[in-house]
Enzyme design. Sequence first.
Site, PDB file in Angstrom:
ATOM      1  N   CYS A   2       0.865  -1.167   0.000  1.00 19.60           N
ATOM      2  CA  CYS A   2       0.000   0.000   0.000  1.00 19.60           C
ATOM      3  C   CYS A   2       0.905   1.222   0.000  1.00 19.60           C
ATOM      4  CB  CYS A   2      -0.900  -0.031   1.225  1.00 19.60           C
ATOM      5  SG  CYS A   2      -1.799   1.492   1.592  1.00 19.60           S
ATOM      6  N   GLU A 104      -5.193   2.995  -4.971  1.00 20.13           N
ATOM      7  CA  GLU A 104      -4.489   2.128  -5.910  1.00 20.13           C
ATOM      8  C   GLU A 104      -4.600   2.736  -7.303  1.00 20.13           C
ATOM      9  OE1 GLU A 104      -2.568  -0.126  -5.236  1.00 20.13           O
ATOM     10  OE2 GLU A 104      -3.178  -1.122  -3.383  1.00 20.13           O
TER      11      GLU A 104
END
Length: 225
Positions: A2, A104
Amino acid sequence: MCGRFAQYRSRDDYFDALGIDDDELIYDPQPVGRYNVAPGTRVLLLNMRDEHLHLDPVFWGYGPEWWHKQPLINARSETAPTGRMFKPLWHHGRAVVPADGWFEWKKEGSRKQPYFIYHQHGEPLFFAAIGKAPFDKEHGHEGFVIVTSASNKGMVDIHDRRPLVLRADAVEEWLSAETSPERAQKLTEQAALPESAFRWHPVTKKVGNIHNQGEEMIQETAETS
C-alpha cells in the site's frame, strides 16, 4: 500496495469503532484531516505498551542500518513472520494503522487511473502493521510497515496486493503482548476483512502529488485524462 492512504477522521471516531474504553488514551474530536498520507511521513499508529493502548506518530517506512535501499513500506503476511527483515517486528512490534481507505492505481490503456478503496458501509479500517517498538521512541528510519495480503478475487482488477484489514473485534488481540506470533499469523487468516467488504471509485489524478490534500482527493470523479 500500500503506497498511499487516508486517515482523516478523529481519534474519537476510530476509538468508538473499536469499542475502546481505556483511561490512558487521549481522546480528541478534532479530525486528523489527512486525505493523502504518503510514505516517509509520521502516521498515527495504535499500539500497546505496559498493557495500555497508545496512539503515537510513527515514521512510515522501515530500513535498519544494514539495509542500504529505500525504506520498505509494506510486508507480505505470508513471509513476514519468518523472514530476516520482519520476524523480530512480528514478534515484538505489532501495531495497527487506523485509516479510512487507501489508493491504488489501475492501468487503463496507456494511463494509470487512481482509485480510492474503502469499507462498503463507510466504517473505519484497521490495517495490520509491524514496526520497531517501543513506538514512543525515536528510531530514525526504523518505523513501521503495513502488512499486506494477496487479493485473490474481487479486487484483482485493481491490484494483486492489498492492506490486511483486521476486524475491529480482533485489533486488541493482534496488539496484545500475550498473543503469540503463531496466533497473530492465524489472525491474519481468520480475522481479515474479505474483498467483498470494500467498494472503490475513481478519484482525481492530483492524488499522485503528495502536496495535494483535502477531501477532494477521495471524491469520485469522472476524470480520465
